[in-house]
Write a protein that holds these residues in place. Structure first.
Motif, PDB file in Angstrom:
ATOM      1  N   MET A  70       0.848  -1.178   0.000  1.00 26.83           N
ATOM      2  CA  MET A  70       0.000   0.000   0.000  1.00 26.83           C
ATOM      3  C   MET A  70       0.889   1.235   0.000  1.00 26.83           C
ATOM      4  N   ASP A 101      -2.234   6.277   0.530  1.00 25.07           N
ATOM      5  CA  ASP A 101      -3.615   5.855   0.262  1.00 25.07           C
ATOM      6  C   ASP A 101      -4.602   6.480   1.247  1.00 25.07           C
ATOM      7  N   ARG A 140      -4.236   6.620  -8.750  1.00 32.63           N
ATOM      8  CA  ARG A 140      -3.761   5.228  -8.654  1.00 32.63           C
ATOM      9  C   ARG A 140      -4.252   4.445  -9.875  1.00 32.63           C
ATOM     10  N   TYR A 158      -4.968   0.591  -9.826  1.00 34.93           N
ATOM     11  CA  TYR A 158      -5.929   0.021  -8.893  1.00 34.93           C
ATOM     12  C   TYR A 158      -7.226  -0.337  -9.616  1.00 34.93           C
ATOM     13  N   ASN A 199      -4.628  -4.164  -5.985  1.00 40.56           N
ATOM     14  CA  ASN A 199      -5.308  -3.183  -5.148  1.00 40.56           C
ATOM     15  C   ASN A 199      -6.612  -2.755  -5.814  1.00 40.56           C
ATOM     16  N   VAL A 229      -9.506   0.896   0.431  1.00 40.61           N
ATOM     17  CA  VAL A 229      -8.575   0.256  -0.488  1.00 40.61           C
ATOM     18  C   VAL A 229      -8.317  -1.140   0.044  1.00 40.61           C
TER      19      VAL A 229
END
Length: 129
Positions: free
Chosen positions: A1, A5, A59, A62, A80, A106
């Motif tokens: 991570m 985040d 991101r 993701y 993710n 997340v």
């Protein structure tokens, strides 16, 4: 991570609150989702659009899973994933109550690593990482 985040989710939640509170209450444009899946408002969709644009641009690797977006199996190939409910408590939102929230998290390989619940009408922000 990535270490950022949680701050990213916090910033997005605060912006979501600004959008939603402008449309909260009985003036909220409301409809129903297909197959009796519950109500949806224009604010749900506006917040969802902003969150998807902001979070996915920050991101790009993701996945995305949101109550107000069509699910895509692409997210299953991502380590993710953002998990989003743009307005958690849409009925309360449309009735003018103060108990609705923005919920986002997340997940890293199925384990939640950062989460935010923001109740803008009560100025309450809950976070976890």
């Amino acid at each position: 991570m990535p270490a950022t985040d949680l701050p990213l989710l916090i910033e997005a939640a605060l912006e979501a609150g600004k959008i939603a509170t402008r449309e909260a209450g009985t003036q909220a444009q409301r409809g129903d989702k297909p197959d009796g899946a519950g109500p949806v408002t224009e604010a749900d969709l506006a917040v969802n659009t902003m969150l998807e644009e902001r979070l996915c641009s920050a991101r790009p690797g993701y996945g995305w899973l949101s109550e107000e977006s069509e699910d895509s199996p692409d997210r299953l190939d991502r380590s993710n994933t953002f998990i989003i409910d743009p307005i958690d408590g849409t009925r309360s939102f449309a009735e003018g109550a103060r108990t609705w929230a923005h919920s986002m998290a997340v997940a890293d390989n199925g384990v939640v690593t950062a989460a935010v619940i923001y109740l803008p009408m009560r100025d309450l922000l809950y976070t976890a990482a």
